[in-house]
Design a protein around this motif. Structure first.
Motif, PDB file in Angstrom:
ATOM      1  N   ARG A   1       0.831  -1.206   0.000  1.00  0.00           N
ATOM      2  CA  ARG A   1       0.000   0.000   0.000  1.00  0.00           C
ATOM      3  C   ARG A   1       0.871   1.265   0.000  1.00  0.00           C
ATOM      4  O   ARG A   1       0.646   2.181  -0.775  1.00  0.00           O
ATOM      5  CB  ARG A   1      -0.912  -0.002   1.223  1.00  0.00           C
ATOM      6  N   ARG A   2       1.893   1.278   0.835  1.00  0.00           N
ATOM      7  CA  ARG A   2       2.750   2.464   0.952  1.00  0.00           C
ATOM      8  C   ARG A   2       3.638   2.678  -0.284  1.00  0.00           C
ATOM      9  O   ARG A   2       3.984   3.812  -0.596  1.00  0.00           O
ATOM     10  CB  ARG A   2       3.646   2.356   2.186  1.00  0.00           C
ATOM     11  N   SER A   3       4.018   1.597  -0.956  1.00  0.00           N
ATOM     12  CA  SER A   3       4.938   1.711  -2.096  1.00  0.00           C
ATOM     13  C   SER A   3       4.223   1.766  -3.443  1.00  0.00           C
ATOM     14  O   SER A   3       4.833   2.141  -4.449  1.00  0.00           O
ATOM     15  CB  SER A   3       5.920   0.535  -2.103  1.00  0.00           C
ATOM     16  N   GLY A   4       2.964   1.348  -3.483  1.00  0.00           N
ATOM     17  CA  GLY A   4       2.246   1.295  -4.754  1.00  0.00           C
ATOM     18  C   GLY A   4       2.645   0.102  -5.603  1.00  0.00           C
ATOM     19  O   GLY A   4       2.393   0.072  -6.804  1.00  0.00           O
ATOM     20  N   ILE A   5       3.283  -0.882  -4.968  1.00  0.00           N
ATOM     21  CA  ILE A   5       3.695  -2.113  -5.651  1.00  0.00           C
ATOM     22  C   ILE A   5       2.765  -3.221  -5.158  1.00  0.00           C
ATOM     23  O   ILE A   5       2.447  -3.276  -3.970  1.00  0.00           O
ATOM     24  CB  ILE A   5       5.163  -2.457  -5.312  1.00  0.00           C
ATOM     25  N   SER A   6       2.356  -4.115  -6.029  1.00  0.00           N
ATOM     26  CA  SER A   6       1.417  -5.145  -5.607  1.00  0.00           C
ATOM     27  C   SER A   6       2.030  -6.058  -4.541  1.00  0.00           C
ATOM     28  O   SER A   6       3.240  -6.295  -4.522  1.00  0.00           O
ATOM     29  CB  SER A   6       0.958  -5.989  -6.799  1.00  0.00           C
ATOM     30  N   GLU A   7       1.178  -6.536  -3.666  1.00  0.00           N
ATOM     31  CA  GLU A   7       1.614  -7.447  -2.609  1.00  0.00           C
ATOM     32  C   GLU A   7       2.240  -8.707  -3.213  1.00  0.00           C
ATOM     33  O   GLU A   7       3.241  -9.219  -2.702  1.00  0.00           O
ATOM     34  CB  GLU A   7       0.412  -7.809  -1.736  1.00  0.00           C
ATOM     35  N   ARG A   8       1.689  -9.173  -4.303  1.00  0.00           N
ATOM     36  CA  ARG A   8       2.222 -10.367  -4.970  1.00  0.00           C
ATOM     37  C   ARG A   8       3.650 -10.113  -5.481  1.00  0.00           C
ATOM     38  O   ARG A   8       4.528 -10.966  -5.354  1.00  0.00           O
ATOM     39  CB  ARG A   8       1.300 -10.763  -6.114  1.00  0.00           C
ATOM     40  N   TYR A   9       3.880  -8.936  -6.060  1.00  0.00           N
ATOM     41  CA  TYR A   9       5.217  -8.632  -6.578  1.00  0.00           C
ATOM     42  C   TYR A   9       6.212  -8.461  -5.429  1.00  0.00           C
ATOM     43  O   TYR A   9       7.363  -8.887  -5.542  1.00  0.00           O
ATOM     44  CB  TYR A   9       5.187  -7.407  -7.478  1.00  0.00           C
ATOM     45  N   ILE A  10       5.781  -7.874  -4.326  1.00  0.00           N
ATOM     46  CA  ILE A  10       6.657  -7.761  -3.156  1.00  0.00           C
ATOM     47  C   ILE A  10       7.047  -9.159  -2.681  1.00  0.00           C
ATOM     48  O   ILE A  10       8.216  -9.400  -2.361  1.00  0.00           O
ATOM     49  CB  ILE A  10       5.984  -6.947  -2.037  1.00  0.00           C
ATOM     50  N   ALA A  11       6.103 -10.082  -2.665  1.00  0.00           N
ATOM     51  CA  ALA A  11       6.406 -11.464  -2.273  1.00  0.00           C
ATOM     52  C   ALA A  11       7.447 -12.061  -3.222  1.00  0.00           C
ATOM     53  O   ALA A  11       8.384 -12.733  -2.779  1.00  0.00           O
ATOM     54  CB  ALA A  11       5.140 -12.304  -2.266  1.00  0.00           C
ATOM     55  N   GLN A  12       7.317 -11.798  -4.510  1.00  0.00           N
ATOM     56  CA  GLN A  12       8.288 -12.312  -5.482  1.00  0.00           C
ATOM     57  C   GLN A  12       9.674 -11.702  -5.246  1.00  0.00           C
ATOM     58  O   GLN A  12      10.676 -12.410  -5.309  1.00  0.00           O
ATOM     59  CB  GLN A  12       7.833 -12.004  -6.913  1.00  0.00           C
ATOM     60  N   ILE A  13       9.717 -10.420  -4.954  1.00  0.00           N
ATOM     61  CA  ILE A  13      10.996  -9.773  -4.666  1.00  0.00           C
ATOM     62  C   ILE A  13      11.640 -10.420  -3.441  1.00  0.00           C
ATOM     63  O   ILE A  13      12.836 -10.718  -3.436  1.00  0.00           O
ATOM     64  CB  ILE A  13      10.804  -8.252  -4.454  1.00  0.00           C
ATOM     65  N   GLU A  14      10.844 -10.634  -2.405  1.00  0.00           N
ATOM     66  CA  GLU A  14      11.372 -11.169  -1.151  1.00  0.00           C
ATOM     67  C   GLU A  14      11.936 -12.579  -1.288  1.00  0.00           C
ATOM     68  O   GLU A  14      12.813 -12.958  -0.522  1.00  0.00           O
ATOM     69  CB  GLU A  14      10.304 -11.132  -0.059  1.00  0.00           C
ATOM     70  N   VAL A  15      11.464 -13.343  -2.237  1.00  0.00           N
ATOM     71  CA  VAL A  15      12.007 -14.695  -2.438  1.00  0.00           C
ATOM     72  C   VAL A  15      13.022 -14.737  -3.582  1.00  0.00           C
ATOM     73  O   VAL A  15      13.463 -15.802  -3.986  1.00  0.00           O
ATOM     74  CB  VAL A  15      10.896 -15.762  -2.651  1.00  0.00           C
ATOM     75  N   GLY A  16      13.408 -13.561  -4.078  1.00  0.00           N
ATOM     76  CA  GLY A  16      14.446 -13.494  -5.100  1.00  0.00           C
ATOM     77  C   GLY A  16      13.988 -13.803  -6.504  1.00  0.00           C
ATOM     78  O   GLY A  16      14.791 -14.064  -7.385  1.00  0.00           O
TER      79      GLY A  16
END
Length: 67
Positions: A32-47
Protein backbone atom coordinates in the motif's frame (compact mmCIF):
# COMPACT_ATOMS: atom_id res chain seq x y z
CA UNK A 1 20.28 -15.02 -15.64
CA UNK A 2 23.63 -16.08 -14.22
CA UNK A 3 24.30 -17.52 -10.80
CA UNK A 4 25.69 -14.28 -9.41
CA UNK A 5 22.57 -12.40 -10.57
CA UNK A 6 20.33 -14.99 -8.91
CA UNK A 7 22.34 -14.74 -5.70
CA UNK A 8 22.13 -10.95 -5.80
CA UNK A 9 18.33 -11.03 -6.21
CA UNK A 10 18.01 -13.56 -3.37
CA UNK A 11 20.12 -11.38 -1.06
CA UNK A 12 18.21 -8.27 -2.08
CA UNK A 13 14.94 -10.05 -1.33
CA UNK A 14 16.19 -11.08 2.11
CA UNK A 15 17.14 -7.49 2.89
CA UNK A 16 13.73 -6.20 1.80
CA UNK A 17 11.98 -8.84 3.93
CA UNK A 18 14.25 -8.26 6.95
CA UNK A 19 13.79 -4.48 6.76
CA UNK A 20 10.03 -4.85 6.39
CA UNK A 21 9.91 -7.09 9.45
CA UNK A 22 12.16 -4.76 11.48
CA UNK A 23 9.72 -1.95 10.71
CA UNK A 24 6.83 -4.17 11.83
CA UNK A 25 5.19 -3.95 8.41
CA UNK A 26 3.11 -6.57 6.68
CA UNK A 27 3.52 -7.19 2.98
CA UNK A 28 0.11 -5.63 2.53
CA UNK A 29 1.18 -2.43 4.27
CA UNK A 30 4.42 -2.23 2.26
CA UNK A 31 2.42 -2.78 -0.92
CA UNK A 32 0.00 0.00 0.00
CA UNK A 33 2.75 2.46 0.95
CA UNK A 34 4.94 1.71 -2.10
CA UNK A 35 2.25 1.29 -4.75
CA UNK A 36 3.70 -2.11 -5.65
CA UNK A 37 1.42 -5.14 -5.61
CA UNK A 38 1.61 -7.45 -2.61
CA UNK A 39 2.22 -10.37 -4.97
CA UNK A 40 5.22 -8.63 -6.58
CA UNK A 41 6.66 -7.76 -3.16
CA UNK A 42 6.41 -11.46 -2.27
CA UNK A 43 8.29 -12.31 -5.48
CA UNK A 44 11.00 -9.77 -4.67
CA UNK A 45 11.37 -11.17 -1.15
CA UNK A 46 12.01 -14.69 -2.44
CA UNK A 47 14.45 -13.49 -5.10
CA UNK A 48 12.14 -14.08 -8.07
CA UNK A 49 11.32 -10.49 -8.98
CA UNK A 50 13.79 -8.69 -11.22
CA UNK A 51 13.27 -5.37 -9.49
CA UNK A 52 14.09 -2.02 -11.10
CA UNK A 53 15.88 0.88 -9.44
CA UNK A 54 12.61 2.85 -9.50
CA UNK A 55 10.80 0.09 -7.58
CA UNK A 56 13.66 -0.04 -5.06
CA UNK A 57 13.27 3.70 -4.57
CA UNK A 58 9.53 3.29 -3.92
CA UNK A 59 10.22 0.51 -1.40
CA UNK A 60 12.84 2.66 0.37
CA UNK A 61 10.43 5.60 0.52
CA UNK A 62 7.75 3.34 1.99
CA UNK A 63 10.19 2.15 4.67
CA UNK A 64 11.07 5.78 5.52
CA UNK A 65 7.42 6.72 5.87
CA UNK A 66 6.90 3.84 8.32
CA UNK A 67 9.44 5.12 10.87
Amino acid sequence: MGRSESEFLAQLGERVRDTRMLRGMSRRELARRSGISERYIAQIEVGKGNVSIVLLLRIAQAFRSAQ
